[in-house]
Every structure is written in C-alpha cells, then in structure tokens.
Enzyme design. Sequence first.
Site, PDB file in Angstrom:
ATOM      1  N   TYR A 186       0.853  -1.182   0.000  1.00 12.94           N
ATOM      2  CA  TYR A 186       0.000   0.000   0.000  1.00 12.94           C
ATOM      3  C   TYR A 186       0.892   1.236   0.000  1.00 12.94           C
ATOM      4  CZ  TYR A 186      -3.195   3.711   1.129  1.00 12.94           C
ATOM      5  OH  TYR A 186      -3.888   4.889   1.067  1.00 12.94           O
ATOM      6  N   LYS A 210       3.075  10.148   8.046  1.00  9.23           N
ATOM      7  CA  LYS A 210       2.306   9.708   9.199  1.00  9.23           C
ATOM      8  C   LYS A 210       2.827  10.204  10.550  1.00  9.23           C
ATOM      9  CE  LYS A 210      -0.702   6.354   7.338  1.00  9.23           C
ATOM     10  NZ  LYS A 210      -0.532   5.475   6.193  1.00  9.23           N
TER      11      LYS A 210
HETATM   12  C1  LIG Z   1      -0.646   5.850   4.791  1.00 15.18           C
HETATM   13  C2  LIG Z   1       0.389   5.408   3.843  1.00 15.18           C
HETATM   14  C3  LIG Z   1       0.643   6.118   2.651  1.00 15.18           C
HETATM   15  C4  LIG Z   1      -0.170   7.329   2.245  1.00 15.18           C
HETATM   16  O1  LIG Z   1      -0.044   8.395   3.112  1.00 15.18           O
HETATM   17  P1  LIG Z   1      -1.187   9.543   3.158  1.00 15.18           P
HETATM   18  O2  LIG Z   1      -0.639  10.549   4.117  1.00 15.18           O
HETATM   19  O3  LIG Z   1      -2.431   8.870   3.611  1.00 15.18           O
HETATM   20  O4  LIG Z   1      -1.310  10.068   1.768  1.00 15.18           O
HETATM   21  C5  LIG Z   1       1.661   5.667   1.826  1.00 15.18           C
HETATM   22  N1  LIG Z   1       2.387   4.588   2.140  1.00 15.18           N
HETATM   23  C6  LIG Z   1       2.185   3.879   3.274  1.00 15.18           C
HETATM   24  C7  LIG Z   1       3.059   2.719   3.590  1.00 15.18           C
HETATM   25  C8  LIG Z   1       1.166   4.260   4.157  1.00 15.18           C
HETATM   26  O5  LIG Z   1       0.947   3.539   5.264  1.00 15.18           O
END
Ligand SMILES: *Cc1c(COP(=O)(O)O)cnc(C)c1O
Length: 428
Positions: free
Chosen positions: A146, A276
Amino acid sequence: MESEKLLALDRELLWHPYTSMTNPLKCRQVVGARGTRLKLADGRELVDGMSSWWCAIHGYNHPRLNAAAKRQIDAFSHVMFGGLTHEPAVMLGQKLVRMAPKGLERVFLADSGSVSVEVALKMAIQYWRGRGINGKNALLTVRGGYHGDTFGAMSVCDPVNGMHHLFRGSLQEQFFAPRPACRFDSPFDPESLAPIRELAEKNRRRIAALIIEPVVQGAGGMWFYHPEYLKGLREICDELGILLIFDEIATGFGRTKKLFASQWAGVSPDIMCVGKALTGGYMTLAATLATKEVAEGVSSGGGVFMHGPTFMGNPLACAVALESLEILGEGKWEGDVARIEKGLRDGLLPLKGCEGVADARVLGAIGVIETQKPVNLEALQDFFVEKGVWIRPFSNLVYLMPPFMASEEDIGALTGAVGEALSRGLHL
Ligand SMILES: *Cc1c(COP(=O)(O)O)cnc(C)c1O
C-alpha cells in the site's frame, strides 16, 4: 452544536474514508483527546488502539508538541517555499538526514504520504532521464503493498485488494512480484527472492525503481516479512541498475522497534518516504529523502525536479515535526515499544487458536489478528466502543498500534476487548 444535529450534518455533507456517501458507516463525534484517551461527545472515554492510523506516537495533546505549534503560530504559520525558506524547514531537514539510514542526504518536504510517494516515483524517473538513459519509466513492486491513494501511488498498490479494478485503463501498468513469502519470524528462504529477481532481470531496461514497504506491509494486509529479503533487493537493484525506494510512511519513527524498519536489514535505499508519525500526528507532513547521487542525476544538465506543492515545507508542520523528532531522539520510545510488544504478545498470540482466526502476529508496537473471513466492521466497532476502546478493523484484520506512551493497563484493555470479541464469535 448539539451532537445529534452535528452527526446528521456530517452524514449529509462530508465524505469519510472508504465509505459510501449515501449510506455511510456510523461515525462518532470526538470532543477531546489526551494521552491515549479519545473523549466522545456522549462523555465516554476510549483507549486509543490506532494512533489515528499510525500517527499519534506520543499520544494526544502532548504539552511539548502543543508548545512547538504555539511558538510557531505566533511567528508565522505559512509562507511559500518558492524563493523563501525558514528555520523550521532547515532544522527539520538536518534532523531527518541525521536520523535516516546512511546515504540519504537530500530532502523534499511534501504535504502528505501519497504526495511523497509521487515525488519518489518522479525522482526515480527523472533520475534516469537526467543520466541520459531512456525507456526506464515503469516500476517494480510486490503484491500486498500500500503506497497511497493518488494515481502513481495507486498503480503500485496491491492489484487485487487495491483499486486497480476500479481505475482500470487509467493506471500505469507496473510489474508485480508475489508478496515476500518468508515470514519475519521464520528462517530466511533465499528462494523467496527468485520471482522478483526474474522479473527485474527480464524488464531491467524498463524499470526505473523498485518500491516496497520494508519489513511490514501495512494497509495492504499487515504482513511482516523477513528483513533478509531487503538485502536481496538491494543486491538485485545494484546489479541491474534499478533504484530502490523504501516507503517508511507507516513503519518509520520507531513503530517496528527500530527507528526505521530498513534497519532490521541494515540496508539503505536510494529514496525513502516518511510521513504519518512525522509530526507526531498533529498535522499533515511527509518527506522524500534521496541520496546525493539521485539528486545529482535529477539535476544533471541543468535539470530541475518538477514538483512544488503550495504548502511545501509548511513552517507550522515543520516546527511540530522537529519537536516530535526531538522527543524521539531522547530515546524513551525504545523501552515503550518493547513494553507494548510484550503486552501485545501476551494478549494476542494466545488468540491464535480461536475459531475463525487464521493468524496472530506481533512486531514492535503492532499487533495483528488475521481472521479467516472479512469481519463485520460495524458490529465489531460497536462492541469495541461499548468496551471503551477504539479499534478499527479492516477486511479480515483486527489490529492494534497504540501510541508509544500506552500503559500496560491500556494494552490490557485493548487486547482484552479483542479477545472478548473473538470468544463471542463476533468475527465469524
Ligand atoms: C498511509 C500510507 C501512505 C499514504 O499516506 P497519506 O498521508 O495517507 O497520503 C503511503 N504509504 C504507506 C506505507 C502508508 O501507510
């Protein structure tokens, strides 16, 4: 506004993540948050098991993060980054480079995780153009990943549980190897690298970069794989002329018991994304770090990197991130994450034998129950709130990743609620 009215208005007007606009899943109003507790409008307090999707590592309403935000807001909240700079951005850049795996010495400040992934992909493609090598426009990745919800990021998300079917025809087709087969806690099987090596060898002239979440695949299935796999990837990429991108947006800043998950393997990528937890969950900010070699490739022959978000390097976000990294730098997180890991192991691993449970696994401050069938989210959510905990399952995964300051009692409340839900068969 009265809570019932507010929720009705919310339902009418606002989109929430991954739910119907016309028939959305139930939503609850938060009126306060402190430490590990979320306070709902009806007065109930919930122990937070999600860190607001990996972000709030230091807990909510942290006095030092609050103070950093207030200091900066009284100076200035935002200025454009084109032609201007400021101390919070520069100090944050320096701090990130000092913390990051070695070799990552150039920083692009992006405004969200997905954008930092777009930036990483564009850097990789521009790198090869800058080096005068044409045709390297595609990406190699593994299933079960993801990387975000924007188009470039979506194209490298898992093609089955991601959004590929929905956007067929609009997404660039990429190369997918099987999910890394070798579990984190099993002896490493070098054969698990064979399929990705074969794909890379066959398509090396078309592949700009390999992108992967190191050690822990998050929203694509909460899968923990063996760190040796990353060493193999580093070798394959070096041998075949492919850049290596690590997406540490979920794993970065201590969640897996290492500051960055790639440190389990002692491997440095050419490009790394973080997001994050970068601001301790206060506001949106992400960064793409690159080696000097990548930066020089992109810029060679007078080239410029073609990306520049309006809120690039937002001073308020940078100031809070700087303080969050300062707190991490003091090192208390290591003991915290070890304590949480023990609590999660004690509470979750015995549930492996429950009916309808396919697997239970724990790494650092991440605990996962994988059920055999997708769970009824609404029923489980209601039960958890009733029990005074905030846990949000998805698909066939009931998982915990609490703030690092969660106490043994907090962890006990979280794992206890999961155990009770399973023993009542709410997941069946
Ligand atoms: C959450 C996440 C994203 C995307 O980040 P956003 O701030 O939601 O756009 C990308 N890669 C990984 C591994 C994630 O957990």
